[in-house]
Write a protein that holds these residues in place. Structure first.
Motif, PDB file in Angstrom:
ATOM      1  N   VAL A  54      46.977  36.953  30.068  1.00  0.00           N
ATOM      2  CA  VAL A  54      45.572  36.536  30.107  1.00  0.00           C
ATOM      3  C   VAL A  54      44.883  36.820  28.783  1.00  0.00           C
ATOM      4  O   VAL A  54      44.067  36.027  28.301  1.00  0.00           O
ATOM      5  N   GLY A  55      45.193  37.965  28.162  1.00  0.00           N
ATOM      6  CA  GLY A  55      44.639  38.296  26.843  1.00  0.00           C
ATOM      7  C   GLY A  55      43.660  39.446  26.899  1.00  0.00           C
ATOM      8  O   GLY A  55      42.785  39.490  27.764  1.00  0.00           O
ATOM      9  N   ASP A  56      43.823  40.400  25.973  1.00  0.00           N
ATOM     10  CA  ASP A  56      42.971  41.599  26.018  1.00  0.00           C
ATOM     11  C   ASP A  56      41.559  41.371  25.496  1.00  0.00           C
ATOM     12  O   ASP A  56      40.731  42.274  25.527  1.00  0.00           O
ATOM     13  N   THR A  57      41.255  40.154  25.027  1.00  0.00           N
ATOM     14  CA  THR A  57      39.884  39.853  24.589  1.00  0.00           C
ATOM     15  C   THR A  57      39.086  39.105  25.662  1.00  0.00           C
ATOM     16  O   THR A  57      37.923  38.792  25.453  1.00  0.00           O
ATOM     17  N   GLN A  62      38.846  42.773  30.066  1.00  0.00           N
ATOM     18  CA  GLN A  62      37.930  43.796  29.573  1.00  0.00           C
ATOM     19  C   GLN A  62      36.968  44.317  30.646  1.00  0.00           C
ATOM     20  O   GLN A  62      36.580  45.489  30.613  1.00  0.00           O
ATOM     21  N   LYS A  63      36.591  43.461  31.601  1.00  0.00           N
ATOM     22  CA  LYS A  63      35.497  43.840  32.501  1.00  0.00           C
ATOM     23  C   LYS A  63      35.774  43.662  33.989  1.00  0.00           C
ATOM     24  O   LYS A  63      35.079  44.258  34.809  1.00  0.00           O
ATOM     25  N   GLU A  64      36.750  42.844  34.357  1.00  0.00           N
ATOM     26  CA  GLU A  64      36.787  42.379  35.741  1.00  0.00           C
ATOM     27  C   GLU A  64      38.002  42.823  36.551  1.00  0.00           C
ATOM     28  O   GLU A  64      38.038  42.599  37.761  1.00  0.00           O
ATOM     29  N   MET A  65      39.007  43.430  35.948  1.00  0.00           N
ATOM     30  CA  MET A  65      40.225  43.735  36.687  1.00  0.00           C
ATOM     31  C   MET A  65      40.080  45.001  37.531  1.00  0.00           C
ATOM     32  O   MET A  65      39.447  45.964  37.118  1.00  0.00           O
ATOM     33  N   TYR A  66      40.677  44.963  38.708  1.00  0.00           N
ATOM     34  CA  TYR A  66      40.794  46.146  39.561  1.00  0.00           C
ATOM     35  C   TYR A  66      42.126  46.814  39.228  1.00  0.00           C
ATOM     36  O   TYR A  66      43.188  46.385  39.684  1.00  0.00           O
ATOM     37  N   THR A  67      42.069  47.863  38.413  1.00  0.00           N
ATOM     38  CA  THR A  67      43.267  48.542  37.919  1.00  0.00           C
ATOM     39  C   THR A  67      43.312  49.971  38.449  1.00  0.00           C
ATOM     40  O   THR A  67      42.279  50.645  38.524  1.00  0.00           O
ATOM     41  N   MET A 111      42.715  36.599  45.214  1.00  0.00           N
ATOM     42  CA  MET A 111      42.628  37.136  43.852  1.00  0.00           C
ATOM     43  C   MET A 111      41.441  38.103  43.830  1.00  0.00           C
ATOM     44  O   MET A 111      40.578  38.068  44.712  1.00  0.00           O
ATOM     45  N   PHE A 112      41.391  38.947  42.799  1.00  0.00           N
ATOM     46  CA  PHE A 112      40.381  39.999  42.761  1.00  0.00           C
ATOM     47  C   PHE A 112      39.792  40.139  41.356  1.00  0.00           C
ATOM     48  O   PHE A 112      40.528  40.322  40.390  1.00  0.00           O
ATOM     49  N   ARG A 113      38.469  40.036  41.285  1.00  0.00           N
ATOM     50  CA  ARG A 113      37.774  40.259  40.004  1.00  0.00           C
ATOM     51  C   ARG A 113      36.467  40.998  40.269  1.00  0.00           C
ATOM     52  O   ARG A 113      35.705  40.617  41.158  1.00  0.00           O
ATOM     53  N   TYR A 114      36.220  42.007  39.467  1.00  0.00           N
ATOM     54  CA  TYR A 114      34.970  42.748  39.598  1.00  0.00           C
ATOM     55  C   TYR A 114      33.911  42.035  38.775  1.00  0.00           C
ATOM     56  O   TYR A 114      33.818  42.205  37.561  1.00  0.00           O
ATOM     57  N   GLU A 115      33.141  41.168  39.429  1.00  0.00           N
ATOM     58  CA  GLU A 115      32.068  40.452  38.750  1.00  0.00           C
ATOM     59  C   GLU A 115      30.871  40.366  39.678  1.00  0.00           C
ATOM     60  O   GLU A 115      30.951  40.707  40.860  1.00  0.00           O
ATOM     61  N   ARG A 116      29.752  39.927  39.145  1.00  0.00           N
ATOM     62  CA  ARG A 116      28.523  39.893  39.930  1.00  0.00           C
ATOM     63  C   ARG A 116      28.631  38.845  41.026  1.00  0.00           C
ATOM     64  O   ARG A 116      28.774  37.654  40.732  1.00  0.00           O
ATOM     65  N   PRO A 117      28.577  39.271  42.295  1.00  0.00           N
ATOM     66  CA  PRO A 117      28.677  38.298  43.390  1.00  0.00           C
ATOM     67  C   PRO A 117      27.493  37.336  43.373  1.00  0.00           C
ATOM     68  O   PRO A 117      26.364  37.722  43.099  1.00  0.00           O
ATOM     69  N   GLN A 118      27.764  36.079  43.637  1.00  0.00           N
ATOM     70  CA  GLN A 118      26.721  35.068  43.749  1.00  0.00           C
ATOM     71  C   GLN A 118      27.249  33.955  44.643  1.00  0.00           C
ATOM     72  O   GLN A 118      28.380  34.040  45.124  1.00  0.00           O
ATOM     73  N   SER A 193      28.344  42.388  21.278  1.00  0.00           N
ATOM     74  CA  SER A 193      29.475  43.209  20.845  1.00  0.00           C
ATOM     75  C   SER A 193      30.809  42.563  21.198  1.00  0.00           C
ATOM     76  O   SER A 193      31.791  42.689  20.446  1.00  0.00           O
ATOM     77  N   ASP A 194      30.862  41.858  22.330  1.00  0.00           N
ATOM     78  CA  ASP A 194      32.108  41.181  22.705  1.00  0.00           C
ATOM     79  C   ASP A 194      32.489  40.129  21.677  1.00  0.00           C
ATOM     80  O   ASP A 194      33.652  40.027  21.264  1.00  0.00           O
TER      81      ASP A 194
END
Length: 423
Positions: A54-57, A62-67, A111-118, A193-194
């Protein structure tokens, strides 16, 4: 204190789950027509898989994975997308040795991503996706897009827009990368910054930034289309020709870059233009990922795929006010009167089910009128009525709920007669 569902997740209840079943079954039917076979991969993988693919950038990494670390102190991640795991399995199981090439696969699962639910976007969501690995033919690009479009259209969606772009081959990407660095570098301090971190690592990802999308430099950024070499131009032209041959309308959007590092050449998104669908219009996205199999330790095997959210699919159906042709019904409801008749229906119910019929009976000792109401709520095609007198006389009454017609059948031949009636 009551325990509630975690934020960003949902319970899919009876009455709603039937829509999911219908879509999933239709997806399987279409995949069979296109000769895509199902693959199921683990819900969690080694974290390194997503860092390398997927890529580390990317925002995902950077923000959404459940690790998390397991008890062996290994870093594992709940899968945020499907392609990396499928390609990992392709390499690990040496599918590149299969005489039938390209290898055409599909998957369906959470699938799982930590992002703002909408609206239509959850932290646990379900994706259906396909991957075709092992061919450089632009016709397979058009075919993959056709799979997605076929599913949407067969279920009645009309307000769709397909946009495509070419991200070029490595040579084209390198030339475009240099142009992007030169374009953004003098004013990179104005960006988040990203974006500042992406300038040297992957400047194309700046174009996908949600925070700085209105910056003036975004509007004048070099287009990848202007940096395509002859081979990339030829390839992209072929993809467009094949889409036209398939009768699939599309628009070229040079700003489409997709959010994952592994894409090259063809990239595409399918969007809903239904009124009231919401600010985020993307239903499905995908593209070509030549080089990913080598990155994961396998031989050269170019691939292309897409993923679509089932949640957003259902939201698009709702926005276009499309009702799926789902009719929930049972074949027979057994109404009983008296203790002996009630006991007899236990075995009779099982015989009906073993004969291939959906059947139900009363479990609440309700009166006959309430039992008929229950049969009606379950959309029973037939009601079989058994009382103490009928039981003694070895007969049962069968009523069609559609016509109201009623017939008397010998109890010991009921299953046989009911089977004949429902052929």
């Amino acid at each position: 204190m009551s325990i509630r569902i975690p934020r960003g997740t949902q319970d899919i209840l009876p009455g709603e789950i039937e829509k999911w079943h219908f879509i999933e079954e239709k997806a399987r039917e279409i995949c069979k027509k296109f000769h895509y076979r199902e693959i199921r991969t683990p819900i969690f993988e080694h974290t390194e898989l997503f860092l390398r693919s997927v890529g580390d950038t990317t925002d995902i990494v950077q923000k959404e994975m459940y690790t998390f670390e397991d008890r062996g102190e290994r870093s594992l991640t709940l899968r945020p997308e499907g392609t990396a795991a499928v390609v990992r399995s392709y390499v690990e199981n040496k599918m590149y040795g299969d005489p039938n090439q390209p290898v055409k696969l599909y998957y369906m699962g959470p699938m799982f991503r930590y992002e703002r639910p909408q609206s239509g976007r959850y932290r646990q969501f379900v994706q259906f996706g396909v991957e075709a690995i092992g061919s450089n033919d632009p016709a397979i690009d058009a075919e993959v897009i056709a799979v997605a479009m076929s599913l949407y259209k067969e279920l009645g969606l009309k307000k769709l827009k397909l946009i495509i772009n070419s991200l070029g081959d490595r040579e084209s990407r390198a030339a475009h990368r240099e142009a992007l660095v030169n374009h953004f570098k003098p004013s990179i301090g104005d960006f988040c910054s990203d974006c500042q971190n992406r300038l040297e690592k992957n400047p194309m990802r700046i174009l996908d930034c949600k925070l700085d999308r209105e910056h003036e430099l975004m509007k004048t950024a070099p287009s990848i289309i202007d940096y395509l070499n002859e081979d990339s131009k030829k390839y992209f032209k072929k993809v467009q020709q094949y889409l036209t041959d398939l009768g699939i309308e599309f628009e070229v959007d040079s700003n489409l870059v997709r959010g994952l590092d592994y894409y090259n050449h063809t990239a595409f998104e399918i969007m809903s233009e239904a009124e009231g669908f919401g600010a985020i219009t993307t239903l499905c996205g995908g593209g070509r990922y030549n080089g990913l199999t080598e990155e994961l330790g396998g031989p050269e095997a170019p691939g292309i795929g897409f993923a679509m959210s089932i949640e957003r699919f259902i939201a698009a159906l709702d926005a276009e006010q499309i009702t799926l042709p789902i009719k929930e019904e049972i074949d027979c409801y057994l109404v009983s009167l008296g203790e002996e008749a009630k006991d007899y229906t236990v075995g009779l119910l099982q015989k009906l089910r073993l004969s291939g019929f959906s059947a139900e009976r009363d479990y609440l000792d309700r009166k006959i009128k309430a039992q008929f109401k229950a049969a009606d709520r379950l959309n029973a095609k037939y009601v079989a009525i058994l009382g103490e007198d009928e039981l003694k006389e070895n007969k049962i009454n069968l009523k069609s709920m559609e016509t109201g017609e009623q017939s008397e059948i010998a109890l010991d031949s009921f299953i046989e007669k009911f089977s004949e009636l429902n052929k």
